[in-house]
Design a protein around this motif. Structure first.
Motif, PDB file in Angstrom:
ATOM      1  N   PRO A 126       0.810  -1.223   0.000  1.00 40.79           N
ATOM      2  CA  PRO A 126       0.000   0.000   0.000  1.00 40.79           C
ATOM      3  C   PRO A 126       0.849   1.281   0.000  1.00 40.79           C
ATOM      4  O   PRO A 126       0.357   2.350  -0.336  1.00 40.79           O
ATOM      5  CB  PRO A 126      -0.830  -0.106   1.272  1.00 40.79           C
ATOM      6  N   ASP A 132      -7.699   1.436  -3.284  1.00 42.21           N
ATOM      7  CA  ASP A 132      -7.319   0.088  -2.880  1.00 42.21           C
ATOM      8  C   ASP A 132      -8.551  -0.605  -2.307  1.00 42.21           C
ATOM      9  O   ASP A 132      -9.538   0.051  -1.948  1.00 42.21           O
ATOM     10  CB  ASP A 132      -6.213   0.159  -1.822  1.00 42.21           C
ATOM     11  N   GLU A 162     -11.132   0.774   0.608  1.00 42.14           N
ATOM     12  CA  GLU A 162     -11.130   2.228   0.765  1.00 42.14           C
ATOM     13  C   GLU A 162     -12.494   2.841   0.435  1.00 42.14           C
ATOM     14  O   GLU A 162     -12.896   3.808   1.082  1.00 42.14           O
ATOM     15  CB  GLU A 162     -10.036   2.864  -0.099  1.00 42.14           C
TER      16      GLU A 162
END
Length: 175
Positions: free
Chosen positions: A64, A103, A106
């Protein structure tokens, strides 16, 4: 179009009036073209519900913290910024095409932030009031002090240089 996080081919999904590229069978990320995320980012927008459950491959792991390149403009690295004033969801946005990559998970976090558009606007106003009112008040105090100082200097010049010494003020002046 390939996913900017895992490289998997993305699939177009239509949710209501919104067309989104989804990384189905990969990391589960979502790509929103310019202005599309705002149409599904609230819980009262039913179109976004279908985008919360994108099939993922558990074997696909993504970092991430890795900076991502835009899937539309591969030469451009996307910017990271907070989506709302709560500062709890960081999104990747292309500065060129203004597309946004989310992502997995989210979108659910974004939708959980505020229950309505009015609540979001109220939170934004409170945030900006908190952030900028103290700065603006300090600038106003500083400007008032500068104004008072300028008035004092102007008063000294009026005393030292009466108007009849200033060129053009009097026909019979000293200059």
């Amino acid at each position: 179009m390939n996913c900017p996080a895992c490289g998997n081919a993305m699939t177009e999904i239509t949710a209501g009036a919104v067309k989104v590229q989804a990384c189905q069978g990969g990391c589960g990320g979502l790509w929103f073209d310019e202005w599309q995320l705002g149409k599904v980012d609230q819980p009262d927008q039913s179109a976004g519900e279908a985008l919360l459950h994108i099939a993922q491959n558990p074997a696909v792991k993504v970092d991430p913290n890795q900076r991502r390149k835009c899937p539309r403009d591969p030469a451009i690295v996307m910017m990271r910024h907070f989506w709302s004033v709560k500062r709890d969801v960081v999104v990747d946005e292309c500065p060129q095409c203004e597309g946004i990559f989310l992502d997995p998970g989210e979108l659910a976090q974004i939708r959980a932030d505020y229950s309505s558009d009015a609540e979001r606007h109220k939170a934004a106003q409170a945030y900006y009031r908190e952030m900028f009112d103290t700065q603006l008040a300090g600038m106003l105090r500083e400007d008032k002090a500068k104004l008072e100082s300028a008035r004092k200097v102007a008063g000294i010049f009026k005393f030292l240089c009466p108007s009849y010494y200033v060129p053009g003020k009097q026909a019979w002046g000293a200059f």
